[in-house]
Design an enzyme around this catalytic site. Structure first.
Site, PDB file in Angstrom:
ATOM      1  CB  THR A 134       6.053 -10.469 -14.597  1.00  0.00           C
ATOM      2  OG1 THR A 134       7.470 -10.467 -14.640  1.00  0.00           O
ATOM      3  CG2 THR A 134       5.578 -11.302 -13.437  1.00  0.00           C
TER       4      THR A 134
ATOM      5  CB  THR B 129       7.360  -4.329 -13.742  1.00  0.00           C
ATOM      6  OG1 THR B 129       8.310  -5.365 -13.454  1.00  0.00           O
ATOM      7  CG2 THR B 129       5.956  -4.812 -13.442  1.00  0.00           C
ATOM      8  CG  ASP B 130      12.330  -5.836 -15.352  1.00  0.00           C
ATOM      9  OD1 ASP B 130      11.868  -5.680 -14.203  1.00  0.00           O
ATOM     10  OD2 ASP B 130      12.885  -6.886 -15.717  1.00  0.00           O
TER      11      ASP B 130
HETATM   12  N1  ASP Z   1      11.351  -9.031 -16.346  1.00  0.00           N
HETATM   13  C1  ASP Z   1       9.922  -8.796 -16.342  1.00  0.00           C
HETATM   14  C2  ASP Z   1       9.624  -7.830 -17.478  1.00  0.00           C
HETATM   15  O1  ASP Z   1       9.904  -6.678 -17.361  1.00  0.00           O
HETATM   16  C3  ASP Z   1       9.516  -8.230 -15.047  1.00  0.00           C
HETATM   17  C4  ASP Z   1       8.065  -7.910 -14.891  1.00  0.00           C
HETATM   18  O2  ASP Z   1       7.301  -7.785 -15.808  1.00  0.00           O
HETATM   19  O3  ASP Z   1       7.659  -7.717 -13.702  1.00  0.00           O
HETATM   20  O4  ASP Z   1       9.129  -8.239 -18.504  1.00  0.00           O
END
Ligand code: ASP
Length: 344
Positions: free
Chosen positions: A28, A108-109
């Site tokens: 993200t 973040t995932d």
């Molecule tokens: N779906 C995204 C990822 O993990 C979520 C994020 O980065 O906050 O790449």
């Protein structure tokens, strides 16, 4: 003849800046949405590393950055092969005399999984700092630029050396072993449950208030490998069947982590299937789906008889990382595996 008097700025300029390699992988933090008010309907990993850097004025005053695009993915799609590529690249960069630390931008995932993998598989005492964002780069109040600035600030700090992989997020500095994502939407999305962050970073200042005690990086025998042993996760819940475990055993998995209830307790139906799997040589690790606390080894009471290993404070996803690394390195016997979980 006038002797030039060094000013604070000229003496600071004379000191070479730390050289930090930035590896961008997507997420993200590199996401873009159709409009600035949109913080959920975006595409992750579409903005390149040059644009990430351009959004952080002042970065060049903290470090000399050498940036590269290691991947452009949504981290929900993180693959084992990319883990290996990433670990090898970090090791190569840190072996260079002209690199003082590495910063990795990530989604973040699955950040908590990649962070723990690198914490165990990187072979250097130089700082490695990961960061991410909850809001896409296109959003109002995007959190990525400040998180990136702070991550570089931490990586440039001598205090970050020898601490394994760190996660700098929302001003806090976490240990890769402990950090987990705790919110699906909030900007303060990472915590180290029970244990707390190692320290904080703000306005150029880095302060550590504790250190990670468990061995990491150069003090482990682990390495990212080309062919990963298959390790999967199953959960225990009301009415669970043994279908998933039987299918995994039939597929030839080397290990299963169970996300148990409470203190790693397992429904009798699932426990029976897992005990049979253990008897066939599949490594079984008991973790908990609760999200904080530890899973105690209950030894003679049942783990020893059933052939299970307990995960301690590792959540199921981190336990899977450690189990895969241990199996890859050749540790598969139950007592030796328990030793691995007790140590790392
Ligand atoms: N779906 C995204 C990822 O993990 C979520 C994020 O980065 O906050 O790449």
């Amino acid at each position: 003849m006038n002797t030039p008097v060094p000013t604070p700025s000229s003496s600071a300029a004379a000191r070479p800046l730390p050289r930090i390699a930035l590896l961008a992988t997507g997420g993200t933090i590199a996401g873009a949405a159709p409009d600035a008010a949109n913080t959920a309907g975006y595409q992750a990993g579409v903005i390149g590393v040059a644009q990430l850097l351009a959004a952080v004025p002042g970065l060049g005053a903290i470090a000399d950055i050498q940036a590269e695009q290691a991947a452009s993915i949504d981290s929900k799609d993180m693959a084992l092969a990319l883990w290996t590529t990433l670990a090898q690249r970090v090791n190569t960069l840190l072996a260079q005399d002209d690199i003082d630390g590495v910063v990795i931008t990530h989604g973040t995932d699955t950040l908590e999984e990649t962070a723990y993998l690198l914490h165990l598989a990187v072979k250097s005492a130089k700082p490695v700092v990961m960061t991410a964002a909850m809001r896409p780069a296109s959003a109002l109040s995007a959190d990525g630029p400040l998180n990136l600035l702070n991550a570089v600030t931490v990586a440039a700090s001598p205090a970050a050396a020898g601490q394994g992989v760190l996660v700098a997020f929302n001003n806090r500095i976490h240990c890769a072993r402990d950090v987990v994502k705790v919110s699906t939407y909030a900007v303060d999305a990472f915590q180290s449950p029970e244990i707390g962050a190692l320290g904080w970073v703000q306005d150029g200042r880095v302060e550590f208030q504790r250190r990670a005690l468990r061995p990491h990086t150069v003090a482990t025998p682990f390495a990212a490998v080309e062919r990963w042993p298959q390790v999967e996760i199953v959960a225990s819940y009301a009415g669970v069947s043994r279908v998933a475990v039987d299918a995994l055993v039939a597929a030839g998995v080397r290990g299963i982590v169970v996300a148990g209830t409470g203190n790693g307790s397992i429904h009798a139906t699932l426990q029976q299937a897992l005990a049979e799997a253990a008897a066939q040589g599949v490594a079984i690790v008991r973790a908990s789906r609760v999200g904080s606390g530890h899973v105690m080894h209950n030894g003679a009471a049942s783990d020893d008889a059933l052939g299970f290993v307990s995960a301690g404070t590792l959540n199921p996803y981190k336990a899977r990382v450690l189990l895969a690394l241990a199996l890859a390195q050749g540790t598969a016997e139950r007592v030796a595996l328990q030793g691995v979980f007790d140590r790392y």
